[in-house]
Scaffold this motif. Structure first.
Motif, PDB file in Angstrom:
ATOM      1  N   GLU A   1      -6.437  -0.586  -0.263  1.00 19.10           N
ATOM      2  CA  GLU A   1      -7.361  -0.176   0.582  1.00 19.10           C
ATOM      3  C   GLU A   1      -7.939  -0.900   1.680  1.00 19.10           C
ATOM      4  O   GLU A   1      -8.218  -0.629   2.961  1.00 19.10           O
ATOM      5  CB  GLU A   1      -8.719   0.549  -0.207  1.00 19.10           C
ATOM      6  N   GLN A   2      -8.060  -2.154   1.358  1.00 12.61           N
ATOM      7  CA  GLN A   2      -8.447  -3.208   2.268  1.00 12.61           C
ATOM      8  C   GLN A   2      -7.525  -3.266   3.310  1.00 12.61           C
ATOM      9  O   GLN A   2      -7.765  -3.848   4.304  1.00 12.61           O
ATOM     10  CB  GLN A   2      -9.071  -4.414   1.564  1.00 12.61           C
ATOM     11  N   TYR A   3      -6.540  -3.250   2.725  1.00 11.62           N
ATOM     12  CA  TYR A   3      -5.294  -3.620   3.691  1.00 11.62           C
ATOM     13  C   TYR A   3      -4.965  -2.625   4.760  1.00 11.62           C
ATOM     14  O   TYR A   3      -5.068  -2.774   6.178  1.00 11.62           O
ATOM     15  CB  TYR A   3      -4.096  -4.002   3.141  1.00 11.62           C
ATOM     16  N   CYS A   4      -4.846  -1.369   4.294  1.00 11.59           N
ATOM     17  CA  CYS A   4      -4.456  -0.468   5.161  1.00 11.59           C
ATOM     18  C   CYS A   4      -5.443   0.954   5.327  1.00 11.59           C
ATOM     19  O   CYS A   4      -5.321   1.730   6.292  1.00 11.59           O
ATOM     20  CB  CYS A   4      -3.001   0.277   4.986  1.00 11.59           C
ATOM     21  N   GLY A   5      -6.401   0.864   4.235  1.00  9.89           N
ATOM     22  CA  GLY A   5      -7.360   1.916   4.621  1.00  9.89           C
ATOM     23  C   GLY A   5      -7.217   2.924   3.891  1.00  9.89           C
ATOM     24  O   GLY A   5      -7.843   4.108   3.995  1.00  9.89           O
ATOM     25  N   ALA A   6      -6.176   3.203   2.835  1.00 10.10           N
ATOM     26  CA  ALA A   6      -5.904   4.409   1.715  1.00 10.10           C
ATOM     27  C   ALA A   6      -5.604   3.609   0.526  1.00 10.10           C
ATOM     28  O   ALA A   6      -4.800   2.475   0.518  1.00 10.10           O
ATOM     29  CB  ALA A   6      -4.937   5.244   2.680  1.00 10.10           C
TER      30      ALA A   6
ATOM     31  N   ARG B   1      -8.180   0.269 -15.216  1.00  6.36           N
ATOM     32  CA  ARG B   1      -8.983  -0.842 -14.629  1.00  6.36           C
ATOM     33  C   ARG B   1      -8.197  -1.843 -13.743  1.00  6.36           C
ATOM     34  O   ARG B   1      -8.583  -2.030 -12.711  1.00  6.36           O
ATOM     35  CB  ARG B   1      -9.578  -1.419 -15.765  1.00  6.36           C
TER      36      ARG B   1
ATOM     37  N   HIS C   1      -7.414  -1.607  -4.670  1.00  4.71           N
ATOM     38  CA  HIS C   1      -8.291  -2.061  -3.695  1.00  4.71           C
ATOM     39  C   HIS C   1      -7.758  -2.897  -2.657  1.00  4.71           C
ATOM     40  O   HIS C   1      -8.269  -2.751  -1.615  1.00  4.71           O
ATOM     41  CB  HIS C   1      -9.540  -2.388  -4.587  1.00  4.71           C
TER      42      HIS C   1
ATOM     43  N   THR D   1      -0.757   5.592   1.343  1.00  4.86           N
ATOM     44  CA  THR D   1      -0.983   4.338   2.057  1.00  4.86           C
ATOM     45  C   THR D   1      -0.753   4.393   3.373  1.00  4.86           C
ATOM     46  O   THR D   1      -1.407   3.944   4.469  1.00  4.86           O
ATOM     47  CB  THR D   1      -0.632   3.408   1.452  1.00  4.86           C
TER      48      THR D   1
ATOM     49  N   ALA E   1     -13.397  -0.041   1.695  1.00  7.47           N
ATOM     50  CA  ALA E   1     -13.112  -1.045   2.576  1.00  7.47           C
ATOM     51  C   ALA E   1     -13.403  -0.965   3.736  1.00  7.47           C
ATOM     52  O   ALA E   1     -13.620   0.254   4.230  1.00  7.47           O
ATOM     53  CB  ALA E   1     -11.520  -1.257   2.262  1.00  7.47           C
TER      54      ALA E   1
ATOM     55  N   GLU F   1      -7.057  -0.173 -10.398  1.00  4.90           N
ATOM     56  CA  GLU F   1      -7.946  -0.030  -9.420  1.00  4.90           C
ATOM     57  C   GLU F   1      -8.262  -1.363  -8.767  1.00  4.90           C
ATOM     58  O   GLU F   1      -8.070  -1.284  -7.319  1.00  4.90           O
ATOM     59  CB  GLU F   1      -9.339  -0.155 -10.213  1.00  4.90           C
ATOM     60  N   GLU F   2      -7.665  -2.346  -9.061  1.00  3.62           N
ATOM     61  CA  GLU F   2      -7.850  -4.023  -8.524  1.00  3.62           C
ATOM     62  C   GLU F   2      -6.510  -3.830  -7.463  1.00  3.62           C
ATOM     63  O   GLU F   2      -6.697  -4.191  -6.170  1.00  3.62           O
ATOM     64  CB  GLU F   2      -7.451  -4.946  -9.220  1.00  3.62           C
TER      65      GLU F   2
ATOM     66  N   ARG G   1     -11.496  -0.887   6.330  1.00  3.79           N
ATOM     67  CA  ARG G   1     -10.397  -0.364   7.218  1.00  3.79           C
ATOM     68  C   ARG G   1     -10.302   1.160   6.531  1.00  3.79           C
ATOM     69  O   ARG G   1      -9.168   1.859   7.086  1.00  3.79           O
ATOM     70  CB  ARG G   1      -9.134  -0.916   7.175  1.00  3.79           C
ATOM     71  N   TYR G   2     -11.147   1.770   5.735  1.00  8.03           N
ATOM     72  CA  TYR G   2     -10.933   2.844   5.190  1.00  8.03           C
ATOM     73  C   TYR G   2     -10.590   3.785   6.279  1.00  8.03           C
ATOM     74  O   TYR G   2     -11.391   3.889   7.323  1.00  8.03           O
ATOM     75  CB  TYR G   2     -11.858   3.064   4.402  1.00  8.03           C
TER      76      TYR G   2
END
Lengths: 370, 151
Positions: free
Chosen positions: A147-152, A137, A144, A156, B42, A140-141, B44-45
């Motif tokens: 994911e928001q920073y670099c897209g994966a 749990r 996330h 990453t 996101a 996941e944060e 940028r995904y």
């Protein structure tokens, strides 16, 4: 192991793995057993060998960057950091201040994510099913934020040679701060579940003891070494990426058993939160990419850079022959070196302890085999 | 003595159970109901690739510079271009993107000088055949075609 025991009819040779769920991937351990007692082990590795070091010789420096994420895929950001620092050393450049702070934030988040995965699966191996759900749990944060920073989320490819490709997204500081505020209470929650639990303590205490001298003999690093009482952390010993600016302690314990390694990792997560808090406050405006040529041709030479990955010392040794492709890339993976101590740790123990010890070594087979 | 009492009354186990029962609150359920509920993706995904076109003219933004193909570590982008005799400009002729070998590192979109190639938030990329993973220019521009099966 004396050869005579092989002839003894009471000895049983048992294959553990490569499909065993508790070997965390495709590790095959050949156990020599006398009843439940382990007389000796033989590790067979290479089931996940992809020849990453050889691939490097056929890629440009920038092109090889995504491949390093796939070695220790649980801590891809740390791998990327180590590789980028090594190439930057070859190129004789340094990432700008802002890039370094963002690198520290992401690496520490990744350390937490890696330790959370370790805690969940280790507890699962021991028989505590509950913690893994709580760990994932929170993990996941952290993922996330990646994911928001670099897209994966996992592999990453967050850093580039010379700095960063992506500027932080809106609300990056807020997200990291929120994660820090939320996370410390959660670590207490895991400790509440496990630290005093009699089954947990009984299964871990005095299991897989590795003394400080033995650790040094085997070249074991990371939490395993620190649990044996050696205060050694590359972030303090040879600071990189501006780690000298942050206040944090190196958690150590004395006994060097599985329980101590658990405690050390739990405290490391708390220290990571401490670093994260300081780093977020330290985030100032500025460039994120150093002046690096588009086609990178480092001068002839070699560079070795090692960083403190979640699992121990992660080193990159790169030899350049002046062309666009590295002549040789050698990785010093913490998992591979730590795994060598397995035989010493489980000899004379029970089969169930082998599972506990493999879990506590925190190996990732992608990194062991490369 | 206190230790013994703690042991008899299973204090350590109830301590752990307290955490479990605290999480029984329906508000603390975090499980994602994936197909029914779309996951948070996101902005940028890095997912399925897309070739952007000029929304007004419908022309491809690609200038046929081949930089994406050179940047790709897996060399999975194959493109050809030809010179337009009228405008004297290089134009894209064919373009294939082998998604089955793609590791979504994003180097191709970083290399693109015109933002023609972009990795989108689309992450559902399963196909029934390997050939379906090789995306041509039309698929890259319009998105994957739905497959029809006869039975």
């Amino acid at each position: 192991m004396p050869d005579a025991t092989f002839l003894d009819s009471t000895e049983l040779v048992l294959n553990m793995g490569p499909q065993h769920p508790s070997t965390h991937g495709v590790l095959r351990v050949i156990l020599k057993l006398d009843g439940e007692r382990v007389l000796g082990t033989d590790c067979v590795i290479g089931y996940l060998h992809r020849g990453v070091e050889k691939i490097a010789e056929n890629r440009t420096y920038a092109q090889f960057n995504p491949y390093v994420d796939r070695m220790d895929y649980v801590a891809a950001v740390s791998n990327g950091l180590g590789y980028c620092l090594a190439v930057e050393k070859l190129l004789n450049t340094e990432a700008p201040a802002r890039a370094q702070v963002v690198r520290v934030i992401l690496t520490e988040l990744n350390r937490i994510a890696s330790h959370l995965l370790w805690l969940g699966t280790h507890a699962l191996d021991i028989g505590a099913i509950t913690p893994v759900f709580y760990c994932f749990r929170e993990r996941e944060e952290a993922l996330h934020i990646f994911e928001q920073y670099c897209g994966a989320r996992l592999t990453t490819h967050a850093f580039r040679i010379g700095g960063l490709q992506y500027e932080t997204y809106d609300g990056f500081e807020r997200d990291v701060q929120a994660f820090c505020d939320m996370f410390l209470a959660k670590v207490d929650e895991y400790e509440e579940l496990l630290t005093n639990n009699r089954i947990w303590v009984g299964r871990l205490q005095n299991v897989g003891v590795l003394s400080a001298d033995e650790c040094k003999e085997y070249g074991v690093t990371g939490p395993v070494l620190r649990a044996a009482g050696v205060k050694w952390d590359l972030r303090k010993a040879q600071p990189y990426s501006g780690y000298e600016k942050y206040q944090f302690d190196i958690p150590t314990r004395q006994n060097g058993d599985t329980y101590d390694r658990y405690i050390v990792r739990m405290q490391e997560m708390r220290q990571s939160v401490r670093i994260l808090r300081q780093a977020v406050g330290n985030l100032h405006e500025g460039p994120i990419m150093a002046k690096v040529p588009k086609v990178m041709k480092p001068p002839v030479g070699e560079a070795y850079v090692s960083i403190e990955a979640p699992k121990g010392e992660l080193g990159y040794y790169i030899v350049s022959d002046g062309s666009v492709q590295p002549y040789r890339v050698r990785v010093r993976p913490p998992s591979f070196v730590n795994l060598q101590a397995l035989d010493r740790m489980v000899r004379g123990a029970l089969i169930a302890d082998v599972v506990a010890v493999i879990g506590t070594l925190d190996i990732v087979l992608g990194e062991v085999d490369r | 003595m206190g230790k013994l009492l703690k042991k008899i009354f299973l204090v350590d186990l109830f301590q752990g159970l307290r955490v479990t029962f605290r999480s029984q609150n329906p508000r603390s359920i975090v499980t994602e109901q994936y197909p029914a509920e779309r996951p948070r993706i996101a902005e940028r995904y890095r997912g399925a690739p897309r070739m952007n076109t000029n929304p007004e003219t419908g022309e491809s933004l690609c200038i046929g510079c081949n930089l994406c193909a050179l940047a790709c570590p897996e060399s999975l982008i194959v493109m050809t271009s030809e010179r337009n005799e009228k405008t004297k400009r290089k134009e894209l002729a064919t373009y294939t993107f082998d998604l089955s070998r793609c590791m979504f590192c994003g180097l191709c979109e970083d290399a693109c000088p015109t933002d023609a190639l972009e990795l989108t938030q689309d992450f559902e990329l399963a196909t029934y055949t390997r050939e379906g993973q090789i995306w041509d220019r039309k698929m890259l521009e319009e998105g994957p075609r739905p497959t029809r099966y006869k039975w």
